[in-house]
Write a protein that holds these residues in place. Sequence first.
Motif, PDB file in Angstrom:
ATOM      1  N   ALA A   1       3.134  -2.375   5.500  1.00 45.92           N
ATOM      2  CA  ALA A   1       2.426  -1.766   4.835  1.00 45.92           C
ATOM      3  C   ALA A   1       2.873  -1.348   3.158  1.00 45.92           C
ATOM      4  O   ALA A   1       2.596  -1.742   2.694  1.00 45.92           O
ATOM      5  CB  ALA A   1       1.925  -0.350   5.024  1.00 45.92           C
ATOM      6  N   ILE A   2       4.370  -1.454   2.830  1.00 45.90           N
ATOM      7  CA  ILE A   2       4.871  -1.068   1.479  1.00 45.90           C
ATOM      8  C   ILE A   2       5.260  -2.026   1.335  1.00 45.90           C
ATOM      9  O   ILE A   2       5.662  -1.892   0.149  1.00 45.90           O
ATOM     10  CB  ILE A   2       6.275  -0.303   2.496  1.00 45.90           C
ATOM     11  N   ALA A   3       5.437  -3.295   2.141  1.00 46.59           N
ATOM     12  CA  ALA A   3       6.433  -4.321   1.232  1.00 46.59           C
ATOM     13  C   ALA A   3       4.886  -4.857   0.777  1.00 46.59           C
ATOM     14  O   ALA A   3       5.490  -5.788  -0.358  1.00 46.59           O
ATOM     15  CB  ALA A   3       6.819  -5.467   2.827  1.00 46.59           C
ATOM     16  N   ALA A   4       3.565  -4.979   1.052  1.00 49.59           N
ATOM     17  CA  ALA A   4       2.307  -5.492   0.748  1.00 49.59           C
ATOM     18  C   ALA A   4       2.508  -4.339  -0.495  1.00 49.59           C
ATOM     19  O   ALA A   4       2.415  -5.563  -1.810  1.00 49.59           O
ATOM     20  CB  ALA A   4       1.006  -5.728   1.481  1.00 49.59           C
ATOM     21  N   ARG A   5       2.549  -3.769  -1.011  1.00 48.91           N
ATOM     22  CA  ARG A   5       2.089  -2.681  -1.686  1.00 48.91           C
ATOM     23  C   ARG A   5       3.086  -3.752  -3.422  1.00 48.91           C
ATOM     24  O   ARG A   5       2.683  -3.278  -4.365  1.00 48.91           O
ATOM     25  CB  ARG A   5       2.231  -1.435  -1.457  1.00 48.91           C
ATOM     26  N   ASP A   6       4.309  -3.804  -2.720  1.00 46.44           N
ATOM     27  CA  ASP A   6       5.811  -4.037  -2.965  1.00 46.44           C
ATOM     28  C   ASP A   6       5.646  -5.486  -4.008  1.00 46.44           C
ATOM     29  O   ASP A   6       5.740  -5.887  -5.005  1.00 46.44           O
ATOM     30  CB  ASP A   6       6.905  -3.334  -2.662  1.00 46.44           C
TER      31      ASP A   6
ATOM     32  N   LEU B   1       4.418  -8.735  -8.805  1.00 49.03           N
ATOM     33  CA  LEU B   1       3.659 -10.096  -9.280  1.00 49.03           C
ATOM     34  C   LEU B   1       2.160  -9.354  -9.987  1.00 49.03           C
ATOM     35  O   LEU B   1       1.599 -10.426 -10.519  1.00 49.03           O
ATOM     36  CB  LEU B   1       2.981 -11.193  -8.037  1.00 49.03           C
ATOM     37  N   GLY B   2       2.213  -8.674 -10.626  1.00 47.70           N
ATOM     38  CA  GLY B   2       1.697  -7.701 -11.241  1.00 47.70           C
ATOM     39  C   GLY B   2       0.163  -7.373 -11.429  1.00 47.70           C
ATOM     40  O   GLY B   2       0.047  -6.870 -11.975  1.00 47.70           O
ATOM     41  N   GLY B   3       0.664  -6.948  -9.705  1.00 42.45           N
ATOM     42  CA  GLY B   3      -1.292  -6.290  -9.808  1.00 42.45           C
ATOM     43  C   GLY B   3      -0.995  -4.704  -9.594  1.00 42.45           C
ATOM     44  O   GLY B   3       0.068  -4.537  -9.740  1.00 42.45           O
ATOM     45  N   PRO B   4      -1.722  -4.066  -9.466  1.00 42.45           N
ATOM     46  CA  PRO B   4      -1.745  -2.539  -8.574  1.00 42.45           C
ATOM     47  C   PRO B   4      -0.897  -1.708  -8.228  1.00 42.45           C
ATOM     48  O   PRO B   4      -0.875  -2.478  -7.413  1.00 42.45           O
ATOM     49  CB  PRO B   4      -3.148  -2.193  -8.486  1.00 42.45           C
ATOM     50  N   THR B   5      -0.613  -0.634  -8.025  1.00 43.25           N
ATOM     51  CA  THR B   5       0.053   0.363  -6.801  1.00 43.25           C
ATOM     52  C   THR B   5      -1.057   0.935  -6.342  1.00 43.25           C
ATOM     53  O   THR B   5      -2.069   1.469  -7.246  1.00 43.25           O
ATOM     54  CB  THR B   5       0.994   0.806  -7.957  1.00 43.25           C
ATOM     55  N   TRP B   6      -0.601   1.262  -5.290  1.00 39.21           N
ATOM     56  CA  TRP B   6      -1.432   2.799  -5.010  1.00 39.21           C
ATOM     57  C   TRP B   6      -0.040   3.180  -3.830  1.00 39.21           C
ATOM     58  O   TRP B   6       0.811   3.064  -3.466  1.00 39.21           O
ATOM     59  CB  TRP B   6      -2.095   2.795  -3.745  1.00 39.21           C
ATOM     60  N   LYS B   7      -0.338   4.758  -3.395  1.00 34.71           N
ATOM     61  CA  LYS B   7       0.422   5.677  -2.555  1.00 34.71           C
ATOM     62  C   LYS B   7       0.312   5.396  -1.635  1.00 34.71           C
ATOM     63  O   LYS B   7      -1.407   4.885  -0.636  1.00 34.71           O
ATOM     64  CB  LYS B   7       0.137   6.865  -2.970  1.00 34.71           C
ATOM     65  N   VAL B   8       1.093   4.117  -0.306  1.00 38.67           N
ATOM     66  CA  VAL B   8       0.793   4.214   1.072  1.00 38.67           C
ATOM     67  C   VAL B   8       0.958   4.893   1.771  1.00 38.67           C
ATOM     68  O   VAL B   8       1.942   5.596   2.149  1.00 38.67           O
ATOM     69  CB  VAL B   8       1.977   2.683   1.101  1.00 38.67           C
ATOM     70  N   PRO B   9      -0.315   5.314   2.909  1.00 42.91           N
ATOM     71  CA  PRO B   9      -0.069   6.557   3.433  1.00 42.91           C
ATOM     72  C   PRO B   9       0.806   5.755   4.644  1.00 42.91           C
ATOM     73  O   PRO B   9       0.958   4.616   5.543  1.00 42.91           O
ATOM     74  CB  PRO B   9      -1.646   6.633   4.046  1.00 42.91           C
ATOM     75  N   LEU B  10       1.552   6.748   5.297  1.00 40.78           N
ATOM     76  CA  LEU B  10       2.824   6.566   6.095  1.00 40.78           C
ATOM     77  C   LEU B  10       2.480   7.345   7.407  1.00 40.78           C
ATOM     78  O   LEU B  10       2.523   8.112   7.504  1.00 40.78           O
ATOM     79  CB  LEU B  10       3.681   6.227   5.641  1.00 40.78           C
ATOM     80  N   GLY B  11       3.633   6.207   8.503  1.00 38.57           N
ATOM     81  CA  GLY B  11       3.589   7.409   9.358  1.00 38.57           C
ATOM     82  C   GLY B  11       2.476   6.213  11.078  1.00 38.57           C
ATOM     83  O   GLY B  11       2.902   7.330  11.763  1.00 38.57           O
ATOM     84  N   ARG B  12       2.378   5.037  10.555  1.00 37.19           N
ATOM     85  CA  ARG B  12       2.269   4.400  11.688  1.00 37.19           C
ATOM     86  C   ARG B  12       3.514   4.454  12.282  1.00 37.19           C
ATOM     87  O   ARG B  12       4.953   4.564  11.944  1.00 37.19           O
ATOM     88  CB  ARG B  12       2.150   3.243  11.217  1.00 37.19           C
ATOM     89  N   ARG B  13       2.794   3.918  13.714  1.00 35.56           N
ATOM     90  CA  ARG B  13       4.213   3.935  14.997  1.00 35.56           C
ATOM     91  C   ARG B  13       3.726   2.408  15.004  1.00 35.56           C
ATOM     92  O   ARG B  13       2.771   1.305  14.976  1.00 35.56           O
ATOM     93  CB  ARG B  13       4.022   4.638  16.394  1.00 35.56           C
ATOM     94  N   ASP B  14       4.588   1.809  16.014  1.00 28.61           N
ATOM     95  CA  ASP B  14       5.004   0.265  16.289  1.00 28.61           C
ATOM     96  C   ASP B  14       4.209   0.108  17.500  1.00 28.61           C
ATOM     97  O   ASP B  14       4.200   0.624  19.171  1.00 28.61           O
ATOM     98  CB  ASP B  14       6.210  -0.429  16.152  1.00 28.61           C
ATOM     99  N   SER B  15       3.562  -1.021  18.101  1.00 23.66           N
ATOM    100  CA  SER B  15       2.708  -1.025  19.123  1.00 23.66           C
ATOM    101  C   SER B  15       4.071  -2.052  20.239  1.00 23.66           C
ATOM    102  O   SER B  15       4.970  -2.158  20.025  1.00 23.66           O
ATOM    103  CB  SER B  15       2.147  -2.068  19.595  1.00 23.66           C
ATOM    104  N   THR B  16       3.563  -2.123  21.672  1.00 22.13           N
ATOM    105  CA  THR B  16       4.179  -2.852  22.293  1.00 22.13           C
ATOM    106  C   THR B  16       4.063  -3.510  23.407  1.00 22.13           C
ATOM    107  O   THR B  16       4.498  -4.099  23.825  1.00 22.13           O
ATOM    108  CB  THR B  16       4.429  -1.520  23.424  1.00 22.13           C
ATOM    109  N   THR B  17       2.411  -3.838  22.084  1.00 22.21           N
ATOM    110  CA  THR B  17       1.645  -5.094  23.067  1.00 22.21           C
ATOM    111  C   THR B  17       1.074  -6.151  21.586  1.00 22.21           C
ATOM    112  O   THR B  17       1.384  -5.442  20.571  1.00 22.21           O
ATOM    113  CB  THR B  17       0.582  -4.720  24.245  1.00 22.21           C
ATOM    114  N   ALA B  18       1.015  -7.366  22.132  1.00 24.80           N
ATOM    115  CA  ALA B  18       0.905  -8.148  20.870  1.00 24.80           C
ATOM    116  C   ALA B  18      -0.239  -9.451  21.882  1.00 24.80           C
ATOM    117  O   ALA B  18      -0.497  -8.852  22.736  1.00 24.80           O
ATOM    118  CB  ALA B  18       1.427  -9.293  20.619  1.00 24.80           C
ATOM    119  N   SER B  19      -1.521  -9.865  21.091  1.00 22.10           N
ATOM    120  CA  SER B  19      -2.298 -10.801  21.586  1.00 22.10           C
ATOM    121  C   SER B  19      -3.336 -11.794  20.882  1.00 22.10           C
ATOM    122  O   SER B  19      -3.249 -11.939  19.648  1.00 22.10           O
ATOM    123  CB  SER B  19      -3.656  -9.809  21.895  1.00 22.10           C
ATOM    124  N   ARG B  20      -2.063 -12.828  21.754  1.00 22.30           N
ATOM    125  CA  ARG B  20      -2.580 -14.393  20.933  1.00 22.30           C
ATOM    126  C   ARG B  20      -4.366 -14.797  20.874  1.00 22.30           C
ATOM    127  O   ARG B  20      -4.413 -15.180  19.598  1.00 22.30           O
ATOM    128  CB  ARG B  20      -1.969 -15.247  21.084  1.00 22.30           C
TER     129      ARG B  20
END
Length: 320
Positions: A128-133, A138-157
């Motif tokens: 999320a932070i890397a997307a904003r940065d 590249l000249g776009g807007p900034t915003w305050k990224v809400p943080l505190g997400r945790r990572d999944s233990t699964t994925a789904s193709r």
Amino acid sequence: MASRSIFLQLHVFLILALATTAFSKTLSPYYYEKVCPKALPTIKRIVEAAVYEERRMGASLLRLHFHDCFVQGCDASILLDPTPTIDSEKNAFPNINSIRGFEVIDKIKNKVDKICGRPLVSCADILAIAARDSVVALGGPTWKVPLGRRDSTTASRELANGDLPSPFMDLPALIDNFKRQGLDKRDLVALSGGHTLGFSQCRFFRDRIYNGTNINSRFAKELRNTCPPEGGDSNLAPLDPTPVCFDTAYFSYLIKEKGLLVSDQALFSGGSTDGLVKTYSYNPRVFSADFANSMIKMGNIQVLTGKQGQIRKNCRKVNY
């Protein structure tokens, strides 16, 4: 004795602060401010360096966050490598041989964990932070990224194949796809404006430039030099004429029937989103503000918080 008492008080405060941060159930832009204040500046420096080295990387990091959030929420499931128990989203049709930027995320994770002294910043937050940065770089807007997400233990193709919007979708399909994620038509058009950055592979726009009816004929002819009727599936074409600059050219091109993908041109095809496309094309302030708001909204899709999920030590692997 007094100094020892103060030390104990500070020690207890630090423990409580870490515990509160580790298991908070709500996102906050200030989530890491007390426990690792150098985390966000470190991410910014690495992203800026990566984008400086390869301007296209900005779009790639933005896309990583988007493709993560649309599949079982913003939980870094996109980053998991395939294993006997993980059917990696990297192998889904919209991602395979297309999604990129994983090495930059690895570099961020390693550096941030060292600075913080332990795995404290989740891979989902890093995305999320890397997307904003990247957008800012590249000249776009900034915003305050809400943080505190945790990572999944699964994925789904399977979910990735079904939930990620296809480049071949028409407007009703796109509206329905975004609605399932809790996003409205304004979010659809604003987030699609992320295509002001980056490139697409020939395999995703070939049919449009040879068989499309709502496409500028000269534009289609030019693209055929890049994308032949057969072969060259991975050949790249820019999504708008300024693919490493965050601007409104993407929308101006849609009005001229120069959208690269079917799903791009669908936003300006006589439907209910035409007005927004026109507004964004001549009002960059409105587009930037709406884009930032929609990124925050998207970043809140089905997040894991509190004791859900985990903080991965390696963004590509589940902690065991």
